[in-house]
Write a protein that holds these residues in place. Structure first.
Motif, PDB file in Angstrom:
ATOM      1  N   TYR A 142       0.813  -1.209   0.000  1.00 44.79           N
ATOM      2  CA  TYR A 142       0.000   0.000   0.000  1.00 44.79           C
ATOM      3  C   TYR A 142       0.856   1.273   0.000  1.00 44.79           C
ATOM      4  O   TYR A 142       0.317   2.373  -0.129  1.00 44.79           O
ATOM      5  CB  TYR A 142      -0.908   0.031   1.235  1.00 44.79           C
ATOM      6  N   LEU A 143       2.161   1.135   0.153  1.00 40.50           N
ATOM      7  CA  LEU A 143       3.045   2.298   0.184  1.00 40.50           C
ATOM      8  C   LEU A 143       3.386   2.752  -1.229  1.00 40.50           C
ATOM      9  O   LEU A 143       3.355   1.951  -2.174  1.00 40.50           O
ATOM     10  CB  LEU A 143       4.339   1.968   0.937  1.00 40.50           C
ATOM     11  N   PRO A 144       3.745   4.021  -1.412  1.00 38.48           N
ATOM     12  CA  PRO A 144       4.234   4.465  -2.724  1.00 38.48           C
ATOM     13  C   PRO A 144       5.493   3.692  -3.116  1.00 38.48           C
ATOM     14  O   PRO A 144       6.262   3.253  -2.245  1.00 38.48           O
ATOM     15  CB  PRO A 144       4.525   5.957  -2.505  1.00 38.48           C
ATOM     16  N   GLN A 145       5.710   3.553  -4.400  1.00 42.42           N
ATOM     17  CA  GLN A 145       6.864   2.791  -4.872  1.00 42.42           C
ATOM     18  C   GLN A 145       8.186   3.415  -4.451  1.00 42.42           C
ATOM     19  O   GLN A 145       9.188   2.716  -4.299  1.00 42.42           O
ATOM     20  CB  GLN A 145       6.812   2.654  -6.390  1.00 42.42           C
ATOM     21  N   ASP A 146       8.209   4.747  -4.254  1.00 42.87           N
ATOM     22  CA  ASP A 146       9.465   5.410  -3.894  1.00 42.87           C
ATOM     23  C   ASP A 146       9.642   5.546  -2.387  1.00 42.87           C
ATOM     24  O   ASP A 146      10.562   6.240  -1.933  1.00 42.87           O
ATOM     25  CB  ASP A 146       9.532   6.800  -4.542  1.00 42.87           C
ATOM     26  N   ALA A 147       8.805   4.883  -1.592  1.00 43.19           N
ATOM     27  CA  ALA A 147       8.943   4.967  -0.140  1.00 43.19           C
ATOM     28  C   ALA A 147      10.241   4.283   0.288  1.00 43.19           C
ATOM     29  O   ALA A 147      10.540   3.172  -0.169  1.00 43.19           O
ATOM     30  CB  ALA A 147       7.756   4.322   0.547  1.00 43.19           C
ATOM     31  N   PRO A 148      11.056   4.906   1.169  1.00 42.70           N
ATOM     32  CA  PRO A 148      12.293   4.270   1.635  1.00 42.70           C
ATOM     33  C   PRO A 148      12.003   2.939   2.323  1.00 42.70           C
ATOM     34  O   PRO A 148      10.929   2.739   2.902  1.00 42.70           O
ATOM     35  CB  PRO A 148      12.862   5.305   2.624  1.00 42.70           C
ATOM     36  N   SER A 149      12.955   2.039   2.249  1.00 40.00           N
ATOM     37  CA  SER A 149      12.760   0.691   2.778  1.00 40.00           C
ATOM     38  C   SER A 149      13.307   0.522   4.192  1.00 40.00           C
ATOM     39  O   SER A 149      13.256  -0.575   4.739  1.00 40.00           O
ATOM     40  CB  SER A 149      13.432  -0.330   1.849  1.00 40.00           C
ATOM     41  N   ASN A 150      13.828   1.587   4.795  1.00 32.49           N
ATOM     42  CA  ASN A 150      14.464   1.471   6.109  1.00 32.49           C
ATOM     43  C   ASN A 150      13.562   1.948   7.240  1.00 32.49           C
ATOM     44  O   ASN A 150      14.032   2.319   8.311  1.00 32.49           O
ATOM     45  CB  ASN A 150      15.768   2.270   6.141  1.00 32.49           C
ATOM     46  N   GLY A 151      12.241   1.956   7.020  1.00 33.91           N
ATOM     47  CA  GLY A 151      11.318   2.441   8.036  1.00 33.91           C
ATOM     48  C   GLY A 151      10.946   1.380   9.057  1.00 33.91           C
ATOM     49  O   GLY A 151      11.352   0.214   8.977  1.00 33.91           O
ATOM     50  N   THR A 152      10.136   1.795  10.035  1.00 34.55           N
ATOM     51  CA  THR A 152       9.678   0.917  11.115  1.00 34.55           C
ATOM     52  C   THR A 152       8.161   0.927  11.152  1.00 34.55           C
ATOM     53  O   THR A 152       7.538   1.989  11.128  1.00 34.55           O
ATOM     54  CB  THR A 152      10.230   1.401  12.469  1.00 34.55           C
ATOM     55  N   TRP A 153       7.567  -0.267  11.238  1.00 28.02           N
ATOM     56  CA  TRP A 153       6.115  -0.387  11.309  1.00 28.02           C
ATOM     57  C   TRP A 153       5.655  -0.286  12.753  1.00 28.02           C
ATOM     58  O   TRP A 153       6.288  -0.817  13.665  1.00 28.02           O
ATOM     59  CB  TRP A 153       5.651  -1.705  10.717  1.00 28.02           C
TER      60      TRP A 153
END
Length: 314
Positions: A142-153
């Motif tokens: 559901y995230l944009p394709q350019d969202a960084p991958s180093n986030g925390t849920w």
């Protein structure tokens, strides 16, 4: 003139000699001692204090300096420090230390006070997730394709349904759920807030719209028409329209309420601007556009669109 230890320091001696008619002379003198004790100053205007947000921190100004007692370019040393760093704000201290040939120095400082405001994007998932034999869902889809991958849920509701980015809806109570994806950056924090609904009631789902992109209208009673699975389910898909174009972009077929039966494309042209409508279209590659609507959980109408290539052979 007697030069001193640096370009801006020196002495000037002026002497006057007076002689009368009898050849008598006398002298008088004046000595001027020049000292350079003034540091270079900026010739570029700049703000000494700036209050801003993390999304609008201005770039470092390019300052120019001049020395009033020397044509030599002053020595400039720039430094930058971050102070008072907290979760809500910080300050950037930009300092220019300037020195002239006589070692006169001065510091010029710009203070940028930064208010940290998280860049929040809210994403509402239109379809509900069934908790009866529900399939786990990867929320990153559901995230944009350019969202960084180093986030925390973050499981905002403490539902216990989230493992990393995987949501397991099985046997979850019906309700609205919120999950948050937080990313720390060098500028502003980024947060994606995902709102979705999980429904525990057993609902017979709608069949999937599936476009069969090849057919053979050759009279053998097999695969004679362009078929779109489940498009005739007007409860799930109340409205639809189909357009078909040939390789030159000419509309050869259009219809509303496509149902695979009386309203269907059988390889004959029915477009507004086309070839003889009574003649079968030649074999080849065509392009279809399917617009349709589906019904959401709250009975809202959701528009959908599919398009692609269609292959007609005889």
């Amino acid at each position: 003139r007697t030069n001193g230890t640096c370009a801006g320091t020196y002495s000037v001696t002026r002497t006057w000699t007076a002689t009368d008619a009898g050849g008598n002379t006398t002298t008088a003198s004046q000595t001027i001692n020049v000292e350079d004790n003034t540091a270079p100053a900026p010739t570029t205007a700049f703000q000494t204090v700036i209050n801003t947000t993390c999304a609008e921190v201005p770039v470092k100004p390019e300052l120019l300096f001049a020395d009033s007692c020397s044509e030599m370019a002053p020595i400039v040393v720039y430094s930058e420090d971050i102070i008072n760093n907290s979760s809500t704000s910080y300050s950037i201290i930009r300092k220019w230390n300037v020195k002239d040939a006589c070692n006169n120095t001065a510091d010029y400082i710009q203070t940028v006070n930064v208010n940290i405001i998280t860049d929040v994007t809210t994403i509402t998932v239109p379809e509900f997730i069934n908790s009866i034999n529900g399939t786990p869902v990867d929320l990153t889809t559901y995230l944009p394709q350019d969202a960084p991958s180093n986030g925390t849920w973050v499981d905002v509701n403490n539902s216990g349904l989230l493992n990393g980015s995987i949501l397991d809806p099985n046997n979850a109570a019906t309700g609205d759920y919120t999950f948050q994806y937080n990313i720390e950056t060098e500028t502003c924090p980024i947060s994606y807030v995902i709102n979705l609904k999980i429904d525990q009631s057993f609902v017979l789902g709608c069949g999937t719209i599936l476009v069969h992109n090849a057919f053979t209208p050759n009279g053998d009673a097999f695969n004679e028409k362009f078929v779109i699975d489940n498009i005739d389910d007007t409860i799930c898909y109340p409205e639809n329209s189909v357009e078909i174009y040939n390789r030159w972009g000419i509309l050869v077929y259009e219809a509303k309420g496509y149902n695979n039966e009386e309203v269907s494309f059988k390889g004959f042209s029915e477009g507004r601007v086309t070839v003889d409508k009574s003649a079968g279209l030649p074999a080849g590659t065509y392009f279809y556009i399917l617009n349709y609507t589906t019904v959401g959980l709250q009975d809202e109408i959701i528009p959908k669109r599919e398009q692609g290539y269609l292959y007609l052979t005889r």
